[in-house]
Design a protein around this motif. Structure first.
Motif, PDB file in Angstrom:
ATOM      1  N   PHE A 186       0.838  -1.183   0.000  1.00  0.00           N
ATOM      2  CA  PHE A 186       0.000   0.000   0.000  1.00  0.00           C
ATOM      3  C   PHE A 186       0.885   1.250   0.000  1.00  0.00           C
ATOM      4  O   PHE A 186       1.974   1.252   0.585  1.00  0.00           O
ATOM      5  N   SER A 187       0.415   2.303  -0.643  1.00  0.00           N
ATOM      6  CA  SER A 187       1.218   3.517  -0.766  1.00  0.00           C
ATOM      7  C   SER A 187       1.192   4.320   0.532  1.00  0.00           C
ATOM      8  O   SER A 187       0.264   4.190   1.342  1.00  0.00           O
ATOM      9  N   PRO A 188       2.193   5.195   0.739  1.00  0.00           N
ATOM     10  CA  PRO A 188       2.162   6.068   1.931  1.00  0.00           C
ATOM     11  C   PRO A 188       0.887   6.901   1.994  1.00  0.00           C
ATOM     12  O   PRO A 188       0.327   7.105   3.079  1.00  0.00           O
ATOM     13  N   GLU A 189       0.424   7.384   0.831  1.00  0.00           N
ATOM     14  CA  GLU A 189      -0.773   8.221   0.809  1.00  0.00           C
ATOM     15  C   GLU A 189      -2.010   7.436   1.241  1.00  0.00           C
ATOM     16  O   GLU A 189      -2.843   7.950   2.003  1.00  0.00           O
ATOM     17  N   GLU A 190      -2.143   6.207   0.781  1.00  0.00           N
ATOM     18  CA  GLU A 190      -3.280   5.376   1.184  1.00  0.00           C
ATOM     19  C   GLU A 190      -3.271   5.148   2.690  1.00  0.00           C
ATOM     20  O   GLU A 190      -4.317   5.196   3.354  1.00  0.00           O
ATOM     21  N   LEU A 191      -2.103   4.888   3.230  1.00  0.00           N
ATOM     22  CA  LEU A 191      -1.993   4.571   4.655  1.00  0.00           C
ATOM     23  C   LEU A 191      -2.238   5.796   5.527  1.00  0.00           C
ATOM     24  O   LEU A 191      -2.943   5.725   6.538  1.00  0.00           O
ATOM     25  N   THR A 192      -1.674   6.944   5.127  1.00  0.00           N
ATOM     26  CA  THR A 192      -1.893   8.152   5.926  1.00  0.00           C
ATOM     27  C   THR A 192      -3.329   8.652   5.778  1.00  0.00           C
ATOM     28  O   THR A 192      -3.923   9.147   6.739  1.00  0.00           O
ATOM     29  N   ASP A 193      -3.900   8.520   4.580  1.00  0.00           N
ATOM     30  CA  ASP A 193      -5.295   8.929   4.401  1.00  0.00           C
ATOM     31  C   ASP A 193      -6.228   8.082   5.276  1.00  0.00           C
ATOM     32  O   ASP A 193      -7.275   8.569   5.737  1.00  0.00           O
ATOM     33  N   ALA A 194      -5.861   6.817   5.500  1.00  0.00           N
ATOM     34  CA  ALA A 194      -6.668   5.953   6.367  1.00  0.00           C
ATOM     35  C   ALA A 194      -6.508   6.323   7.834  1.00  0.00           C
ATOM     36  O   ALA A 194      -7.341   5.947   8.663  1.00  0.00           O
ATOM     37  N   GLY A 195      -5.412   7.045   8.159  1.00  0.00           N
ATOM     38  CA  GLY A 195      -5.219   7.489   9.534  1.00  0.00           C
ATOM     39  C   GLY A 195      -3.917   7.108  10.190  1.00  0.00           C
ATOM     40  O   GLY A 195      -3.719   7.373  11.384  1.00  0.00           O
TER      41      GLY A 195
END
Length: 220
Positions: A186-195
């Motif tokens: 998973f990308s950094p953006e996906e993970l940070t967007d999830a919280g």
């Protein structure tokens, strides 16, 4: 501050996500369903009870859910000897435990799979407790697994370490922060967007950066 470190196992400590995706694809093909593998990958981290309707719809779950999960298990068992730990997995567990944290390995996987992975990383020698599918009623993204992990030890608050958006979402429902690693694809953006509160490229990078986050030391 956390006093308990909750480590996801599949995709975080051991490199399984793509074997899982292929096993699910082959399971769906047994029932003449051909979902794109990229969509299956995006659902890896969910439990099988959640993944089937997510990928193939509620009708497929009602008609073939249990048979699909049985087929997935057969397909995954055929590949399990290919699975290896990620670099730094055991070193990270040992160091987090040395710092005084309660250590729980949180998996909703099948008991025999979890035991195999524990053997690969020597987790049974380090962890205070671990979970399997026998311990939860609903899998991620429901928070049951995180809640059960906290109940396994005498900790008051936890921090989750996981590789998927579903880890982050499940922990967030209990206000448990998540440190994410990109080992699941998973990308950094996906993970940070999830919280996720932070994202690391690898377990080795996380190990080297422990002093800068909630795993620096447990709360008193």
């Amino acid at each position: 501050m956390a006093d308990t470190a909750i480590f996801d196992v599949d995709g975080t400590l051991v490199d399984t996500n793509y074997q899982h995706a292929l096993a699910w694809y082959r399971a769906f093909r047994r029932f003449d369903m051909t979902p794109p593998i990229w969509r299956i990958h995006r659902a890896i981290g969910m439990g099988g009870d959640q993944l089937v309707p997510e990928i193939a719809g509620q009708d497929a779950e009602e008609r073939h859910g249990e048979e699909l999960r049985d087929a997935w298990e057969e397909e995954f068992d055929a590949m399990i000897d290919e699975v290896r730990p990620f670099d730094g997995a055991r070193d990270l567990l040992v160091e987090v435990k040395r710092r005084g944290f309660h250590l729980v390995l949180a998996s909703s996987g099948k008991k025999q799979h979890v035991e195999h992975f524990l053997d690969l990383i020597g987790g049974g020698e380090v962890a205070d407790a671990w979970t399997t599918s026998d311990d939860v009623e609903a899998s991620k993204p429901e928070p049951d697994l995180v809640q059960t992990a906290l109940q396994k030890v005498a900790g008051a608050s936890g921090v989750m370490i996981g590789d998927s958006t579903w880890d982050v979402i499940a922990a967030k429902k209990l206000d448990v922060p998540t440190i994410a690693v990109r080992t699941g694809g998973f990308s950094p953006e996906e993970l940070t967007d999830a919280g996720a509160i932070s994202v690391f490229d690898s377990l080795r990078e996380l190990l080297e950066g422990l002093d800068g986050g909630p795993l620096a030391r447990p709360s008193a």
